[in-house]
Design a protein around this motif. Sequence first.
Motif, PDB file in Angstrom:
ATOM      1  N   ALA A 141       0.040   2.962 -12.992  1.00 43.61           N
ATOM      2  CA  ALA A 141       0.652   2.200 -14.085  1.00 43.61           C
ATOM      3  C   ALA A 141       2.128   1.915 -13.798  1.00 43.61           C
ATOM      4  N   LEU A 142       2.856   2.916 -13.303  1.00 42.80           N
ATOM      5  CA  LEU A 142       4.271   2.704 -12.968  1.00 42.80           C
ATOM      6  C   LEU A 142       4.432   1.684 -11.836  1.00 42.80           C
ATOM      7  N   TYR A 143       3.513   1.721 -10.874  1.00 47.28           N
ATOM      8  CA  TYR A 143       3.524   0.733  -9.791  1.00 47.28           C
ATOM      9  C   TYR A 143       3.351  -0.669 -10.366  1.00 47.28           C
ATOM     10  N   GLY A 144       2.395  -0.821 -11.275  1.00 47.78           N
ATOM     11  CA  GLY A 144       2.163  -2.128 -11.905  1.00 47.78           C
ATOM     12  C   GLY A 144       3.372  -2.608 -12.684  1.00 47.78           C
ATOM     13  N   ILE A 145       4.009  -1.702 -13.401  1.00 46.64           N
ATOM     14  CA  ILE A 145       5.207  -2.066 -14.157  1.00 46.64           C
ATOM     15  C   ILE A 145       6.321  -2.491 -13.200  1.00 46.64           C
ATOM     16  N   MET A 146       6.488  -1.734 -12.126  1.00 45.99           N
ATOM     17  CA  MET A 146       7.562  -2.050 -11.185  1.00 45.99           C
ATOM     18  C   MET A 146       7.340  -3.388 -10.488  1.00 45.99           C
ATOM     19  N   THR A 147       6.080  -3.724 -10.191  1.00 47.68           N
ATOM     20  CA  THR A 147       5.839  -5.028  -9.565  1.00 47.68           C
ATOM     21  C   THR A 147       6.262  -6.158 -10.505  1.00 47.68           C
ATOM     22  N   GLN A 148       6.135  -5.931 -11.799  1.00 46.73           N
ATOM     23  CA  GLN A 148       6.519  -6.949 -12.774  1.00 46.73           C
ATOM     24  C   GLN A 148       8.035  -7.005 -12.988  1.00 46.73           C
ATOM     25  N   LEU A 149       8.695  -5.850 -12.891  1.00 44.25           N
ATOM     26  CA  LEU A 149      10.131  -5.784 -13.164  1.00 44.25           C
ATOM     27  C   LEU A 149      10.999  -5.882 -11.907  1.00 44.25           C
ATOM     28  N   HIS A 150      10.381  -5.889 -10.740  1.00 40.12           N
ATOM     29  CA  HIS A 150      11.135  -5.851  -9.486  1.00 40.12           C
ATOM     30  C   HIS A 150      12.154  -6.988  -9.401  1.00 40.12           C
ATOM     31  N   MET A 151      11.774  -8.188  -9.759  1.00 43.19           N
ATOM     32  CA  MET A 151      12.685  -9.330  -9.700  1.00 43.19           C
ATOM     33  C   MET A 151      13.865  -9.123 -10.646  1.00 43.19           C
ATOM     34  N   ALA A 152      13.580  -8.692 -11.870  1.00 43.21           N
ATOM     35  CA  ALA A 152      14.642  -8.518 -12.865  1.00 43.21           C
ATOM     36  C   ALA A 152      15.583  -7.367 -12.487  1.00 43.21           C
ATOM     37  N   LEU A 153      15.034  -6.284 -11.977  1.00 36.31           N
ATOM     38  CA  LEU A 153      15.849  -5.108 -11.658  1.00 36.31           C
ATOM     39  C   LEU A 153      16.503  -5.178 -10.284  1.00 36.31           C
ATOM     40  N   ILE A 154      15.772  -5.669  -9.298  1.00 34.63           N
ATOM     41  CA  ILE A 154      16.221  -5.626  -7.906  1.00 34.63           C
ATOM     42  C   ILE A 154      16.711  -6.992  -7.431  1.00 34.63           C
ATOM     43  N   GLY A 155      16.170  -8.047  -8.026  1.00 39.49           N
ATOM     44  CA  GLY A 155      16.569  -9.392  -7.621  1.00 39.49           C
ATOM     45  C   GLY A 155      15.693  -9.986  -6.535  1.00 39.49           C
ATOM     46  N   VAL A 156      14.606  -9.312  -6.214  1.00 41.46           N
ATOM     47  CA  VAL A 156      13.685  -9.778  -5.165  1.00 41.46           C
ATOM     48  C   VAL A 156      12.270  -9.766  -5.754  1.00 41.46           C
ATOM     49  N   PRO A 157      11.556 -10.908  -5.706  1.00 39.08           N
ATOM     50  CA  PRO A 157      10.191 -10.894  -6.222  1.00 39.08           C
ATOM     51  C   PRO A 157       9.251 -10.104  -5.305  1.00 39.08           C
ATOM     52  N   VAL A 158       8.306  -9.394  -5.898  1.00 42.77           N
ATOM     53  CA  VAL A 158       7.333  -8.647  -5.095  1.00 42.77           C
ATOM     54  C   VAL A 158       6.324  -9.609  -4.499  1.00 42.77           C
ATOM     55  N   PHE A 159       5.819 -10.516  -5.299  1.00 41.61           N
ATOM     56  CA  PHE A 159       4.836 -11.485  -4.853  1.00 41.61           C
ATOM     57  C   PHE A 159       5.435 -12.874  -4.931  1.00 41.61           C
ATOM     58  N   GLN A 160       5.332 -13.629  -3.856  1.00 33.08           N
ATOM     59  CA  GLN A 160       5.770 -15.013  -3.868  1.00 33.08           C
ATOM     60  C   GLN A 160       4.519 -15.874  -3.801  1.00 33.08           C
ATOM     61  N   LEU A 161       4.210 -16.538  -4.894  1.00 33.21           N
ATOM     62  CA  LEU A 161       2.956 -17.274  -5.011  1.00 33.21           C
ATOM     63  C   LEU A 161       3.012 -18.687  -4.442  1.00 33.21           C
ATOM     64  N   SER A 162       4.161 -19.139  -4.006  1.00 32.22           N
ATOM     65  CA  SER A 162       4.232 -20.498  -3.478  1.00 32.22           C
ATOM     66  C   SER A 162       4.090 -20.532  -1.975  1.00 32.22           C
ATOM     67  N   LEU A 181       0.824  -1.208   0.000  1.00 33.80           N
ATOM     68  CA  LEU A 181       0.000   0.000   0.000  1.00 33.80           C
ATOM     69  C   LEU A 181       0.859   1.260   0.000  1.00 33.80           C
ATOM     70  N   LEU A 182       1.867   1.311   0.866  1.00 35.01           N
ATOM     71  CA  LEU A 182       2.708   2.513   0.951  1.00 35.01           C
ATOM     72  C   LEU A 182       3.492   2.745  -0.339  1.00 35.01           C
ATOM     73  N   THR A 183       3.919   1.672  -0.982  1.00 35.27           N
ATOM     74  CA  THR A 183       4.636   1.824  -2.245  1.00 35.27           C
ATOM     75  C   THR A 183       3.686   2.292  -3.350  1.00 35.27           C
ATOM     76  N   LEU A 184       2.453   1.832  -3.343  1.00 37.60           N
ATOM     77  CA  LEU A 184       1.463   2.341  -4.298  1.00 37.60           C
ATOM     78  C   LEU A 184       1.267   3.842  -4.098  1.00 37.60           C
ATOM     79  N   VAL A 185       1.116   4.271  -2.856  1.00 38.13           N
ATOM     80  CA  VAL A 185       0.982   5.709  -2.563  1.00 38.13           C
ATOM     81  C   VAL A 185       2.227   6.451  -3.045  1.00 38.13           C
ATOM     82  N   ALA A 186       3.402   5.854  -2.831  1.00 35.20           N
ATOM     83  CA  ALA A 186       4.656   6.468  -3.290  1.00 35.20           C
ATOM     84  C   ALA A 186       4.640   6.669  -4.802  1.00 35.20           C
ATOM     85  N   PHE A 187       4.174   5.677  -5.525  1.00 38.99           N
ATOM     86  CA  PHE A 187       4.128   5.800  -6.981  1.00 38.99           C
ATOM     87  C   PHE A 187       3.105   6.834  -7.435  1.00 38.99           C
TER      88      PHE A 187
END
Length: 186
Positions: A165-186, A76-82
């Motif tokens: 929109a930028l928040y959505g893009i970042m959630t998708q690219l976070h793993m590739a750019l930062i090396g940490v997944p935003v959502f862990q589905l397992s 939530l806070l990161t969405l507000v940040a974006f």
Amino acid sequence: MLLLAFGVLFTAVLHLVAAVPSLKARFKQRVGEKAYGPVFGIASLIGIGLIVLGWRASDFVFVYDPPAWGRHANYLLTLVAFIFLGIFLFRGSWRQTVRFPMAFAAIFWATGHLLANGDLASIILFGGFLVYAVLHIIIGTANGVRPSPVVREGHNLLSVLGGIALYGIMTQLHMALIGVPVFQLS
């Protein structure tokens, strides 16, 4: 961790120059009015590069156990940040009202990440940016800094939509750019 800390400090000091009009004017005079933007941009990219290299080179050092709800608060806070980032980028009338939308974006982003991460590298990165952003608002307010008076009509809605929109893009690219997944589905 030293490289990470240096990168955060370098980036913070560089951006605090903008909060002190007399320092910014001297810097512009020294490098030239036309060269200021490109020089500032290159210096900012160097700072970001140092942060990324420092982050990736840092070992995990446990400091505290984040609260169980911290990860959800971070979303939530990161969405507000974006959304605040969108206000900064799209330059509608809300930018005049908020005055320091990028600093507020950094505050929300850093706070969220401190609630979700309890390691030393996170404290250096996010804590450093949190301190920087608060200082930027304080110093900028004390020096009468205001955003550009140019307001783009109709851009308030674009600020929100663009931020989401930028928040959505970042959630998708976070793993590739930062090396940490935003959502862990397992």
